[in-house]
Motif scaffolding. Structure first.
Motif, PDB file in Angstrom:
ATOM      1  N   PRO A  80       6.469  -9.655  -4.988  1.00 39.97           N
ATOM      2  CA  PRO A  80       6.127 -11.480  -4.382  1.00 39.97           C
ATOM      3  C   PRO A  80       4.963 -10.882  -3.716  1.00 39.97           C
ATOM      4  O   PRO A  80       3.921 -11.595  -4.320  1.00 39.97           O
ATOM      5  N   PHE A  81       4.816  -9.792  -3.215  1.00 36.14           N
ATOM      6  CA  PHE A  81       3.450  -9.656  -2.502  1.00 36.14           C
ATOM      7  C   PHE A  81       2.805  -8.350  -2.784  1.00 36.14           C
ATOM      8  O   PHE A  81       3.188  -7.086  -3.615  1.00 36.14           O
ATOM      9  N   GLY A  82       1.419  -8.160  -3.038  1.00 39.53           N
ATOM     10  CA  GLY A  82       0.890  -7.127  -3.106  1.00 39.53           C
ATOM     11  C   GLY A  82      -0.558  -7.005  -2.829  1.00 39.53           C
ATOM     12  O   GLY A  82      -1.261  -7.535  -2.026  1.00 39.53           O
ATOM     13  N   ILE A  83      -0.773  -5.938  -1.837  1.00 40.42           N
ATOM     14  CA  ILE A  83      -1.791  -5.520  -0.866  1.00 40.42           C
ATOM     15  C   ILE A  83      -2.555  -4.233  -1.626  1.00 40.42           C
ATOM     16  O   ILE A  83      -2.203  -2.712  -2.326  1.00 40.42           O
ATOM     17  N   THR A  84      -3.948  -4.487  -1.250  1.00 38.91           N
ATOM     18  CA  THR A  84      -5.037  -3.934  -2.982  1.00 38.91           C
ATOM     19  C   THR A  84      -5.579  -3.242  -1.248  1.00 38.91           C
ATOM     20  O   THR A  84      -6.304  -3.466  -0.190  1.00 38.91           O
ATOM     21  N   VAL A  85      -5.810  -1.763  -1.656  1.00 41.00           N
ATOM     22  CA  VAL A  85      -6.693  -1.335  -0.530  1.00 41.00           C
ATOM     23  C   VAL A  85      -8.072  -0.135  -1.786  1.00 41.00           C
ATOM     24  O   VAL A  85      -7.951  -0.094  -1.942  1.00 41.00           O
ATOM     25  N   ASP A  86      -9.335  -0.949  -1.580  1.00 40.22           N
ATOM     26  CA  ASP A  86     -10.162  -0.901  -1.902  1.00 40.22           C
ATOM     27  C   ASP A  86     -11.702  -0.506  -0.868  1.00 40.22           C
ATOM     28  O   ASP A  86     -11.286   0.018  -0.015  1.00 40.22           O
ATOM     29  N   PHE A  87     -12.558  -0.233  -0.938  1.00 36.13           N
ATOM     30  CA  PHE A  87     -13.529   0.581  -0.442  1.00 36.13           C
ATOM     31  C   PHE A  87     -14.021   0.145   1.288  1.00 36.13           C
ATOM     32  O   PHE A  87     -14.240   0.907   2.311  1.00 36.13           O
ATOM     33  N   GLN A  88     -13.876  -0.994   1.584  1.00 34.62           N
ATOM     34  CA  GLN A  88     -14.187  -2.204   2.020  1.00 34.62           C
ATOM     35  C   GLN A  88     -12.941  -2.095   3.396  1.00 34.62           C
ATOM     36  O   GLN A  88     -13.232  -1.874   4.181  1.00 34.62           O
ATOM     37  N   THR A  89     -11.650  -1.707   2.944  1.00 36.28           N
ATOM     38  CA  THR A  89     -10.916  -1.144   3.269  1.00 36.28           C
ATOM     39  C   THR A  89     -11.377  -0.079   4.049  1.00 36.28           C
ATOM     40  O   THR A  89     -10.603   0.289   5.708  1.00 36.28           O
TER      41      THR A  89
ATOM     42  N   THR B  89      -6.310  -6.809   1.183  1.00 36.03           N
ATOM     43  CA  THR B  89      -6.090  -8.386   0.175  1.00 36.03           C
ATOM     44  C   THR B  89      -4.331  -8.308   0.077  1.00 36.03           C
ATOM     45  O   THR B  89      -4.058  -7.082   0.546  1.00 36.03           O
ATOM     46  N   LEU B  90      -4.330  -9.643  -0.162  1.00 31.60           N
ATOM     47  CA  LEU B  90      -2.598  -9.883  -0.118  1.00 31.60           C
ATOM     48  C   LEU B  90      -2.872 -10.281  -0.944  1.00 31.60           C
ATOM     49  O   LEU B  90      -3.488 -11.895  -1.371  1.00 31.60           O
TER      50      LEU B  90
END
Lengths: 645, 645
Positions: free
Chosen positions: B571-580, B587-588
């Motif tokens: 149901p949920f996905g966490i994205t790790v990007d350059f802002q992280t 982001t969720l």
């Protein structure tokens, strides 16, 4: 905390009384009389204890390592277990008293009879011809013949057992009649799948086969990445010949089995550094050969450096198993890891360690797991295809047959010869190449058993080099396997003690809170109806928090109610008294120390939740709250107000 | 949220492709070829789904009601299942094609053949003599003969089936050969316990017997208090004749079975008020008799008032089952409760309701439970002894025999006559008293079948009053029984849909977060090594919080990675990007809406935990956080800094 580690066995009758009275477990179908030994039902506390052990197990192994848990069928077709070798090899030897028809497991009977003789001083020093000759493993020093047999009986085959029965004159102790046998008895429960004329099958004797058969799907699920592990938690079955020893030898049992697949060329574990300082007891093969019983205490890191453990993956799992057992409440002074003797291991194993838990059944029982390295246990091909970053050069042996010359020579037999050649392994190829070079011909056996001589001029066997960017290999398997019932029983023994300072000598089961069947007891001081809404509200709060609880609102004295829940191993108790009615405060009692604190409801619930989840200890609680020792049993005005019905 | 409720069946091939590709489950021993139908292995997502369903089940039933969960043996001696009636009555009827030897389950074959004929317009309006005559239950209006048979076939015995096979000329559709039979086939897997000459046994076909056999221990564990419930969650086995229909008809299955014991004189449930307003669909016996298929929608409170449900305990459990099924994600538009027809119920049942879940297998399948009221299912005496606050007066029928007169008259037969009299139930006594009064004698059959006439002057049957302060009674049992595999499969179908707005028509399994196999996906934007420590730290945080997660760090595009996890129902996905990397924010993404929010790590983890435990909904989250739609894929300086290897 008390403990009976000083005198194992002393407490067993008391313990068994508690286990029966509190319905931890009982023999199944007891009302149908004797004969169904080895089958047990778990009552509510036994069931909760098992579930809690499994929950900690899953957190400790499956979640922590992202293992792939699957669930596979218990009913298994004959063919699968024939391939795995269980149909021919998964058996014990039974012998029979011809006068009564009673059946014994041969090694158990021999062990019982010879142990009794040794205790009576017989057979010691008798150093005549050895029963099992030179093929037996190393001896245990200069002890007597019976001791030697006892120390090596686990590795005996039917011939060895027959010889012992005859030469040592093994008789049924009840009738004094010499037993007959041994005869093989397959330990699998047989059944038939589908209607008449259907398929022969068995109840699975272990969960490994179901995992191996799914290997390709699992590897794909894991995006082709190695290493990884699969897991099955479920029942397995062994149709024991004559099970005794309570939960330690049963016909139906919960197993939790891990198959960890590793690259045979790289058995390093990347998280080994997290456990390298874990200290544990190792009883190596060498120590056992020297006749000693004392293990070596060292860290797993040292054990790897000394070469006692072959690689860090094996070492990692041993340490993790040690930590798991301590976490659920096993007494670390009654835990050691024993290496299998060479003749004791299964044929597919290259090394094997047992976690042994000392229980009142005197000898150390194999209670936790086999740790084995399989190479190729099933015919299902376990192949990993690894894409290499640079192509590599590999060497292969290639056989080339000169068909034009062989055809006329062998005519219709050519096909059988070609088939035999195509089945050669690399080792076969090297062997035949050497034979051809030295004798000018080879002697080849084909499938139907006939032999042919083939001149070396008719074929070549050459080593060739080629480059590939795919490495194909069969993984090695490390198999930590847990018999949950044995762990559960050993744990109960390790947690059992009697309050010696107590005039009633109350019995206590000191389970760690995380595995205790019930976390919290709710006790209203009396059956005054003023307490009812408070107990209802607390119950509903505890349910919401997911804390298992039990209300004891019987008319027994409060101390009596606490001590009967000590026998269930309930670690915490909340008492509702008249002060609660006034100000909402509660007392919280801890089982092992019997100390109490008093605080507002919200605080008490928070503390109970953190204690139950193992996040804090009772010592931590005592740092934050003063101990409390006056239960308010009566408050003028309040008591009167509520006692009337 | 999308749904395929409008056209069940349409999505099945797509769904099956997803289930196989994502290893929800697969046929067991597939590599060993056909013939082992009805046995399935669950892969990692299927196993997690089942465990999560059971966890919710235990919270909803066991913890909420303080039920006593126990764990009982699967291997069961012959004698126990003979007593329970399973040896003689737990069977299906099979018939055989003499030309091929193929075996069919008789009712299934008849159903298949006649359904096909009805679809071709045959048999309708054929109102000739009814196949099963007047003993069949009520008819379904003025429909044709084949429809009548189809509507009543569940209640047919072997004679009925034989008559249908003959009169309707039932043939194997493949060979067009008339089948032979029917012959009884017992559905229990048979085995033998212990070594040769041991004890006959079976794998349990249900878990009820193990609970009844422990009734006395359970009552004692519950301090003698009524009502209470026991529970077993575990495998049961049915050796189906020819299982098809995937997970809906299998040979080995997980059951969760409750036995709720009530006082037959007081079936009120004290918590009924909590559920009386639950609305659900009832397909009563009367509606079925009238030939209609539409259930009545009403609250359980109304159903009790209208007499549709006999008592509030039955009603309470129906409502609780309804709430459970909705909670785990069953579509309430595809759920109804159907009352069994009188001739369909087991002999011990007084009322029975099935929860029926509509699936693509066209007909409604019995997917969830039987709710039966046992009176005396086993010979094990289920007796509750209730201490009354005031002694009460009870009436009993007492038989007094004048032995002096009867002895000379019946001589050596006296004993048999006395034995027959001592076996009289209360009803027998009343019946014989009436017979004696009207005819001056009674006709009595003794054990060996002989009959005797006994003049009424030789005995008396009188009603006497006595006072007692103990009331002894056999409890009634209400038995909600759940087939977890059937629920799991139906649930998967109810949660499956295809994103129609999506150009790739991505498939989605919209499991509620509490039962989703994996709660959270972790996706680094790319395989840049700057993300590795962040993914490791998040993984360790999620483990600590007990949230199941999966890392997808493959090189596929981010949308592709999300959509393959939509197929797993994550149901949920966490994205790790350059802002992280710059500020630690994440982001969720939510699966069904594909909407995203962005917040600091701590906030995101708190939200994911509360969502996964069902404490808050995604709508709640969207109230607190703005949606976010710009993934930061590149930041000058940062990207450069980390992309180099």
């Amino acid at each position: 905390m008390g403990s009976n580690s000083g005198n194992p066995g002393l407490g067993r009758p008391k313990l068994e009384e508690v286990l029966r009275k509190r319905f931890f477990y009982c023999p199944s179908f007891e009302s149908y009389g004797a004969g169904v030994s080895g089958l047990f039902d778990y009552g509510p506390p036994g069931t909760a204890l098992e579930q809690n052990i499994l929950e900690v197990w899953r957190k400790h192994f499956v979640q922590e390592e992202n293992m792939l848990e699957i669930s596979t069928s218990m009913v298994t077709p004959h063919e699968v277990l024939e391939t795995s070798g269980h149909v021919s090899k998964f058996r014990d030897w039974m012998c029979r008293d011809p006068s009564t028809g009673e059946i014994f497991r041969a090694d158990h009977l021999i062990r019982e009879v010879l142990t009794e003789r040794v205790e009576r001083g017989l057979g010691c020093g008798d150093l005549g011809e050895d029963v099992f000759g030179e093929r037996a493993g190393p001896y245990l020093g200069e002890t007597g013949r019976y001791e030697r047999i006892l120390s090596q009986i686990d590795g005996f085959d039917d011939g060895d057992l027959a010889r012992v029965i005859e030469e040592c004159d093994i008789r049924n102790p009840q009738t004094n009649v010499r037993v007959e046998g041994p005869v093989a008895f397959n330990l699998m429960f047989a059944t038939e799948i589908g209607p008449k004329g259907g398929m022969a099958g068995y109840l699975r004797p272990e969960t490994a086969q179901g995992q191996f058969l799914n290997f390709n799907r699992l590897l794909e699920f894991n995006n082709g990445k190695m290493p990884f592990a699969s897991v099955v938690v479920g029942k397995s079955f062994r149709n024991e010949i004559s099970p005794r020893s309570g939960l330690l030898r049963v016909r139906e049992f919960t197993m939790a089995e891990i198959e960890h697949y590793v690259d045979p060329l790289n058995k390093d574990h990347k998280r080994f550094n997290e456990v390298e300082n874990v200290r544990m007891q190792f009883l190596t093969r060498e120590i056992q050969v020297s006749g000693k019983e004392e293990g070596l205490e060292m860290t797993v890191g040292e054990a790897v450096l000394k070469g006692i453990l072959d690689n860090t993956t094996l070492a990692y799992f041993l340490a993790r198993i040690h930590l798991f057992l301590i976490r659920i409440g096993v007494d670390k002074n009654r835990l050691r890891f024993r290496q299998h003797m060479v003749n004791e291991m299964a044929h597919y194993a290259s090394d094997c360690w047992d976690a042994e838990l000392l229980t009142s059944y005197v000898i150390f029982y194999r209670a936790a797991y086999d740790l084995t390295v399989h190479s190729d246990k099933t015919k299902e091909k376990l192949v990993v295809r690894e894409l290499l970053s640079k192509p590599i050069e590999v060497r292969e042996w290639i056989v080339t047959v000169d068909k034009k010359k062989m055809g006329p020579l062998f005519k219709k037999d050519l096909k059988a010869i070609e088939q035999a050649i195509s089945g050669w392994s690399n080792e076969d190829k090297i062997r035949y190449r050497d034979q051809a070079a030295s004798q000018g011909k080879i002697t080849l056996k084909v499938e139907d058993g006939r032999q042919f001589e083939i001149p070396s001029s008719l074929f070549t066997i050459e080593e060739v080099k080629k480059t590939t960017s795919v490495r194909e290999y069969t993984p090695n398997v490390i198999e930590p396997s847990f018999g949950i019932g044995r762990i559960l029983y050993s744990l109960i023994e390790h947690c059992f003690w009697v309050r010696s300072e107590d005039i009633d000598r109350c019995k206590v089961l000191s389970f760690p809170p995380i595995i205790a069947p019930v976390k919290c007891l709710l006790v209203p001081l009396s059956n005054n109806s003023a307490f009812d809404p408070i107990i209802d509200k607390l119950s509903s709060e505890l349910r919401r928090l997911g804390i298992s609880y039990k209300v004891d609102d019987s008319s027994a004295a409060i101390g009596r109610r606490y001590s009967r829940n000590d026998e269930l191993g309930t670690p915490f108790g909340i008492t509702v008294d008249f002060q609660t009615v006034l100000d909402g405060s509660l007392t919280l009692r801890e089982r092992d120390t019997t100390k109490q604190i008093r605080a507002p409801e919200k605080e008490i619930l928070r503390v109970v939740k953190e204690l139950s989840e193992g996040l804090i200890s009772w010592d931590d609680v005592l740092k934050d709250f003063p101990t409390f020792d006056k239960q308010i049993t009566d408050i003028p005005g309040i008591t009167d107000l509520y006692i009337r019905e």
